[in-house]
Scaffold this active site. Structure first.
Site, PDB file in Angstrom:
ATOM      1  N   ARG A 153       8.234  -7.363   6.090  1.00  0.00           N
ATOM      2  CA  ARG A 153       7.745  -8.493   6.893  1.00  0.00           C
ATOM      3  C   ARG A 153       6.400  -9.013   6.410  1.00  0.00           C
ATOM      4  O   ARG A 153       6.207 -10.227   6.255  1.00  0.00           O
ATOM      5  CB  ARG A 153       7.652  -8.077   8.369  1.00  0.00           C
ATOM      6  N   THR A 154       5.446  -8.114   6.163  1.00  0.00           N
ATOM      7  CA  THR A 154       4.105  -8.577   5.805  1.00  0.00           C
ATOM      8  C   THR A 154       4.109  -9.310   4.473  1.00  0.00           C
ATOM      9  O   THR A 154       3.594 -10.428   4.350  1.00  0.00           O
ATOM     10  CB  THR A 154       3.120  -7.400   5.763  1.00  0.00           C
ATOM     11  N   LYS A 183      -1.210   3.951 -14.616  1.00  0.00           N
ATOM     12  CA  LYS A 183      -1.860   4.429 -15.843  1.00  0.00           C
ATOM     13  C   LYS A 183      -3.266   4.946 -15.574  1.00  0.00           C
ATOM     14  O   LYS A 183      -3.951   5.375 -16.494  1.00  0.00           O
ATOM     15  CB  LYS A 183      -1.933   3.294 -16.866  1.00  0.00           C
ATOM     16  N   ARG A 204      -2.177  -4.582   0.191  1.00  0.00           N
ATOM     17  CA  ARG A 204      -1.794  -3.419   0.997  1.00  0.00           C
ATOM     18  C   ARG A 204      -2.003  -2.180   0.138  1.00  0.00           C
ATOM     19  O   ARG A 204      -1.585  -2.134  -1.015  1.00  0.00           O
ATOM     20  CB  ARG A 204      -0.342  -3.488   1.451  1.00  0.00           C
ATOM     21  N   HIS A 232      -4.857  -3.008  10.163  1.00  0.00           N
ATOM     22  CA  HIS A 232      -3.902  -4.050   9.772  1.00  0.00           C
ATOM     23  C   HIS A 232      -4.267  -5.292  10.589  1.00  0.00           C
ATOM     24  O   HIS A 232      -3.577  -5.661  11.534  1.00  0.00           O
ATOM     25  CB  HIS A 232      -2.484  -3.582  10.084  1.00  0.00           C
TER      26      HIS A 232
END
Length: 407
Positions: A153-154, A183, A204, A232
């Site tokens: 959703r986000t 890496k 995120r 959030h």
């Protein structure tokens, strides 16, 4: 080094080089607007917004650290105090003016006035979304989405929001495995690279505080799309927007936060935003191993917000305007599967819970759900979680518009 301006209404700070990142602006201007501080900027300036009712430390080098105190002072480490001597009485949110924030990192950045203004823009975005032709407000702008944790959703709502406003998207869905992070590249180096390709970054990350680090590094806006068990903020914005739309008010409401309250970044951010409103009561309903952490309880108490812990979901549901259910987050337990199994399935919203809820009340959930809301609840009009998810599009359209082109 900071130097005092001759203006009576503000103090101006200059940077000697990008390396100092003292306030991430070449000619940032402090000015006091009603009860909040913002930094006015040129096209290449970044700033931090601090609400006057919060304690908000900027992520700066230690020798440049500035802290906002309750008394209304910015205090550098060297104890040199600079304060606005006059309060400017101009309107906060004038069309054509820049947005008060340069980054969206945590819920404490917002006050009631700015929340109301964002929600007004979100309502305009809803009208745009319903038009088949869309909008070209953000034509020529590029958004980079860096997601180090899974998201449906986000990520998709941000990308949809950008495209519906005429912008373009650069994306990596699993940056933890499929970017140079695998890496060994540092987050800071990734941000410095990606900002060269884009105009705004949506991040995120699995570590709490990662968004703040990114914002301190970047010269373009950064939006926190969830940082581990931290916060959030855009989810909290859409949650409050949904509550207002569904219940019709934000003052005088009772909200039950249910489920994984220890690891749930959504409930933490929502608690911060609910504290901005009057006569709100919050109930915490959770298994013992995932109770709400003390910092949120202490914050709410300091703001005069009434809260109560309960083990009786049925009783709480009968009292609340909003039952905000969350899943028990398996990914936050590591190898302690025994604790996860202890918490999982303890509180489930089903038709029995619906039966005790008030007619006007709603059930919300940040999604995804597992079994904590049974599917037979979906048909009830009080099940608001899919409408809630759709509201995320409008809030994120509003934020992208405001951060990139202003009011």
């Amino acid at each position: 080094m900071a130097t005092a301006s001759s203006s009576l209404s503000a103090c101006t700070l200059h940077r000697a080089s990008p390396a100092t990142k003292a306030l991430r602006g070449y000619n940032s201007l402090f000015r006091c607007l009603y009860l909040n501080f913002s930094l006015k900027q040129s096209a290449h300036t970044k700033s931090i917004f601090a609400s006057a009712d919060s304690s908000y430390s900027l992520a700066l080098p230690k020798d440049k650290l500035i802290h906002w105190e309750e008394g209304g002072r910015f205090l550098p480490r060297n104890r040199i105090q600079r304060r606005a001597l006059e309060t400017e009485k101009s309107p906060l949110f004038v069309e054509g003016n820049g947005f008060q924030l340069d980054d969206v990192i945590e819920a404490q950045q917002f006050d009631r006035d700015i929340l109301s203004a964002i929600f007004e823009v979100a309502r305009e975005m809803e009208k745009i979304e319903k038009k088949s032709s869309g909008s070209q407000i953000l034509k020529g702008y590029l958004m980079a989405t860096l997601f180090y944790e899974p998201s449906t959703r986000t990520r998709l709502s941000f990308e949809s929001a950008m495209k519906r406003l005429g912008g373009e998207v650069l994306t990596t869905e699993n940056a933890r495995e499929f970017s140079s992070s695998a890496k060994g590249e540092t987050l800071e180096d990734t941000i410095r690279t990606v900002e060269g390709y884009s105009d705004i970054i949506v991040l995120r990350h699995f570590e709490s505080g990662a968004a703040r680090r990114a914002a301190a590094t970047a010269g373009i806006p950064v939006i926190n799309a969830g940082d581990g068990p931290g916060q959030h903020p855009t989810q909290a914005l859409l949650d409050v927007y949904t509550i207002e739309r569904e219940i019709g008010k934000l003052d005088g409401i009772k909200v039950g936060l249910v489920g994984d309250l220890a690891n749930g970044r959504t409930v933490r951010s929502l608690a911060y935003l609910l504290s901005k409103y009057q006569n709100v009561k919050i109930y915490f309903v959770s298994p013992e191993v995932v109770k709400m952490k003390g910092d949120i309880k202490e914050f709410l108490t300091s703001k005069g917000v009434e809260w109560e812990e309960s083990v009786d979901l049925m009783e709480v549901a009968s009292k609340c305007d909003v039952v905000y259910q969350t899943r028990i987050q398996r990914e936050r337990f590591g190898e302690r599967t025994d604790l996860y199994e202890e918490a999982r399935g303890k509180y489930i919203v089903d038709t029995d819970v619906l039966g005790v809820m008030q007619k006007h009340a709603v059930i919300m959930h940040p999604l995804p759900r597992l079994d904590e809301i049974t599917v037979d609840v979906d048909a009830d009009p009080r099940a608001a979680y899919f409408r809630q998810a759709k509201n995320g599009l409008y809030i994120r359209m509003a934020l992208l518009k405001l951060l990139l082109v202003g009011w």
